[in-house]
Design an enzyme around this catalytic site. Structure first.
Site, PDB file in Angstrom:
ATOM      1  N   ASP A 133       3.637   9.587  -1.155  1.00 42.89           N
ATOM      2  CA  ASP A 133       2.483   8.847  -0.651  1.00 42.89           C
ATOM      3  C   ASP A 133       2.180   7.714  -1.621  1.00 42.89           C
ATOM      4  O   ASP A 133       2.280   7.903  -2.833  1.00 42.89           O
ATOM      5  CB  ASP A 133       1.273   9.794  -0.576  1.00 42.89           C
ATOM      6  N   HIS A 156       0.822  -1.219   0.000  1.00 43.33           N
ATOM      7  CA  HIS A 156       0.000   0.000   0.000  1.00 43.33           C
ATOM      8  C   HIS A 156       0.852   1.264   0.000  1.00 43.33           C
ATOM      9  O   HIS A 156       0.336   2.341  -0.260  1.00 43.33           O
ATOM     10  CB  HIS A 156      -0.936   0.006   1.218  1.00 43.33           C
TER      11      HIS A 156
HETATM   12  P1  ADP Z   1      -2.877   6.971   4.937  1.00 44.58           P
HETATM   13  O1  ADP Z   1      -3.303   5.577   4.576  1.00 44.58           O
HETATM   14  O2  ADP Z   1      -1.404   7.234   4.799  1.00 44.58           O
HETATM   15  O3  ADP Z   1      -3.378   7.429   6.274  1.00 44.58           O
HETATM   16  P2  ADP Z   1      -4.788   7.834   2.862  1.00 44.58           P
HETATM   17  O4  ADP Z   1      -5.114   9.220   2.399  1.00 44.58           O
HETATM   18  O5  ADP Z   1      -4.523   6.899   1.748  1.00 44.58           O
HETATM   19  O6  ADP Z   1      -3.569   7.963   3.884  1.00 44.58           O
HETATM   20  O7  ADP Z   1      -6.001   7.219   3.681  1.00 44.58           O
HETATM   21  C1  ADP Z   1      -6.434   7.818   4.803  1.00 44.58           C
HETATM   22  C2  ADP Z   1      -7.845   7.351   5.164  1.00 44.58           C
HETATM   23  O8  ADP Z   1      -8.063   7.707   6.507  1.00 44.58           O
HETATM   24  C3  ADP Z   1      -8.924   8.044   4.348  1.00 44.58           C
HETATM   25  O9  ADP Z   1     -10.009   7.190   4.157  1.00 44.58           O
HETATM   26  C4  ADP Z   1      -9.302   9.236   5.222  1.00 44.58           C
HETATM   27  O10 ADP Z   1     -10.646   9.620   5.105  1.00 44.58           O
HETATM   28  C5  ADP Z   1      -9.028   8.734   6.618  1.00 44.58           C
HETATM   29  N1  ADP Z   1      -8.471   9.839   7.422  1.00 44.58           N
HETATM   30  C6  ADP Z   1      -7.250  10.391   7.312  1.00 44.58           C
HETATM   31  N2  ADP Z   1      -7.077  11.381   8.202  1.00 44.58           N
HETATM   32  C7  ADP Z   1      -8.209  11.466   8.896  1.00 44.58           C
HETATM   33  C8  ADP Z   1      -8.658  12.312   9.967  1.00 44.58           C
HETATM   34  N3  ADP Z   1      -7.879  13.274  10.475  1.00 44.58           N
HETATM   35  N4  ADP Z   1      -9.902  12.094  10.438  1.00 44.58           N
HETATM   36  C9  ADP Z   1     -10.685  11.143   9.905  1.00 44.58           C
HETATM   37  N5  ADP Z   1     -10.330  10.324   8.911  1.00 44.58           N
HETATM   38  C10 ADP Z   1      -9.104  10.473   8.406  1.00 44.58           C
END
Ligand code: ADP
Length: 460
Positions: A365, A157
């Site tokens: 990312d 991922h």
């Molecule tokens: P990572 O897997 O590195 O955290 P991604 O953008 O691929 O980054 O996925 C993040 C997921 O987590 C998304 O579905 C997003 O909505 C959720 N998310 C990220 N930050 C927050 C936050 N501060 N509050 C709620 N949900 C979050």
């Protein structure tokens, strides 16, 4: 195809909304095959014996959920140490933040061995095994060593860095050799596949049989890009819910005289948060018409707080936000609202929709799902604009976003200004194009493509 077995560090009950799109998508595939989901229980046993942990199995609908506890020592070396202190930073190109403590890798290997042992006792001969992410790279090698012959696929991922960065990991050759125990390895983007191919070409004696096929250690491996998507319908439904609507109305009322820019992520050094704040400060300096109006809401959920690099980042952000608000704020306007908490998933679409501009500007990312969620949450008649880092995996697919180099402070500030001034027609055109891509390449497409590619490989 036989039963699907998904293995990931953490598992989620696919029936719960809070689990998110990936859990729902994997859950659907597991349900249709009557499958098994295996991973760490999330429980740490303070005085537990390393390499040992209780196995818990329970049924969630048609899906069997199996989890294993970790001893404190295993958790600290496998999870905090090797996975999040070595692999996470290096794979995000941050060699400077990696902690190559020689003790970590033993724990990483030990937990993968234990998982393989526990999992093997639950496997059936015609199962198809899909392993997820950097915590579990050696799992297939451990299963094969125990004689497991099932078809096995792995999906990373996070990004795969270029060969010379990867080669800084003391055990890189062992890690990459472990990948050859799988039948199929999937990456998020074409650039990751290119890095893999270059690594294999320069650091191993593998035969490159084709663009996507490699042979080494007596094993043929298929490698492909499978860019992950979101569950568009699930997110649209969330957006129609009361919590989301309330959030939208609340934000629109509260900020009726302002222009909202929004950042939502986990507080992680891969996300480019200090760089983003500096670019926002530059925006206020270079385009003073934004003073008293442009407001950046930055949500950064706590994450991995016991890893040192995260505590340092938290301090840096607090100090930057304080400085920007101190230098530019007015009694009735604070340029930055920094919130160190997560937002309930049901409220997220409303928050996205209230923003004129989303800032998704990671330094590196794997994909970045927030970029996709933001687009899906928009009103197609009056959509917000996505400012996206060219270093997010999503940038390969989302060419109609405004792409930026997050290291370029003035360039990013300029693009933020362009986003805020973009005419309605251009916003609609870009949104429509982005939406079509996200719909076509959603999480179900991703899952089907991966599983079909795995099924197409002749059984070993
Ligand atoms: P990572 O897997 O590195 O955290 P991604 O953008 O691929 O980054 O996925 C993040 C997921 O987590 C998304 O579905 C997003 O909505 C959720 N998310 C990220 N930050 C927050 C936050 N501060 N509050 C709620 N949900 C979050």
């Amino acid at each position: 195809m036989g039963r699907l077995v998904v293995v990931s560090n953490r598992i989620a009950d696919p029936r719960k909304t809070a689990s998110g799109g990936l859990a729902v998508a994997l859950g659907q595939a597991l349900e249709s095959s009557g499958g098994l989901w295996f991973g760490w229980s999330g429980k740490v046993v303070e005085d537990g014996t390393p390499g040992e942990g209780d196995l818990h199995v329970h049924q969630a609908g048609k899906v069997q959920l199996a989890t294993v506890d970790l001893s404190r020592e295993d958790h600290d070396s496998y999870y905090l140490g090797y996975s999040n202190g070595v692999l996470w930073p290096v794979f995000h190109y941050r060699l400077d933040l990696a902690d190559f403590d020689a003790g970590y890798i033993g724990g990483y290997r030990r937990v993968n061995q234990m998982f393989a042992h526990k999992l093997a006792s639950l496997l059936q001969p015609d199962d198809v095994i899909w392993v997820h992410d950097y915590h579990l790279i050696p799992l297939a090698a451990e299963l094969r060593a125990m004689g497991c012959k099932q078809r096995m696929g792995f999906f990373l991922h996070i990004p795969l860095p270029p060969p010379l960065i990867l080669a800084a990991v003391p055990a890189h050759d062992w890690l990459m050799r472990c990948l050859f125990a799988y039948d199929l390895v999937g990456f998020q983007s074409e650039s990751d596949v290119a890095h893999f191919s270059r690594y294999v070409g320069t650091e191993t004696s593998a035969d490159i049989l084709g663009e996507h096929e490699f042979r080494a250690y007596g094993k043929t491996l298929q490698v492909q890009a499978f860019p992950i998507g979101i569950d568009v319908d699930e997110f649209v439904e969330l957006g129609k819910g009361r919590e989301s609507q309330d959030m939208f109305n609340q934000m629109r009322t509260e900020y009726s005289r302002r222009r909202l820019l929004l950042g939502v992520e986990r507080l992680d050094y891969s996300k480019g948060l200090p760089q983003r704040l500096k670019a926002f400060r530059q925006l206020l300096q270079d385009y003073p018409e934004n003073l008293g109006s442009a407001t950046l809401i930055q949500i950064a959920a706590p994450s991995r707080e016991s890893v040192d690099a995260y505590a340092a980042l938290k301090q840096e952000l607090e100090s930057l936000c304080g400085a920007i608000n101190g230098d530019h704020g007015e009694l009735d306007w604070m340029p930055v609202r920094y919130i160190h908490r997560s937002v309930a998933r049901k409220r997220l679409p409303g928050l996205y929709r209230a923003a004129s501009v989303a800032l998704v500007t990671p330094l590196r990312d794997g994909m970045n799902l927030v970029a996709k969620e933001f687009i899906v949450a928009q009103d197609p008649d009056d959509p917000g604009v996505l400012v996206l880092s060219r270093f997010a995996g999503a940038a390969e697919q989302m060419k109609d976003a405004l792409l930026v180099n997050p290291y370029d402070t003035s360039g990013t500030a300029q693009t933020m200004q362009r986003a805020m001034q973009m005419p309605l027609e251009e916003r609609q055109r870009r949104h429509q194009a982005l939406m079509a891509g996200i719909r076509e390449h959603d999480v179900h497409w991703w899952r089907e493509r991966f599983l079909n590619a795995l099924a197409a490989i002749p059984a070993p």
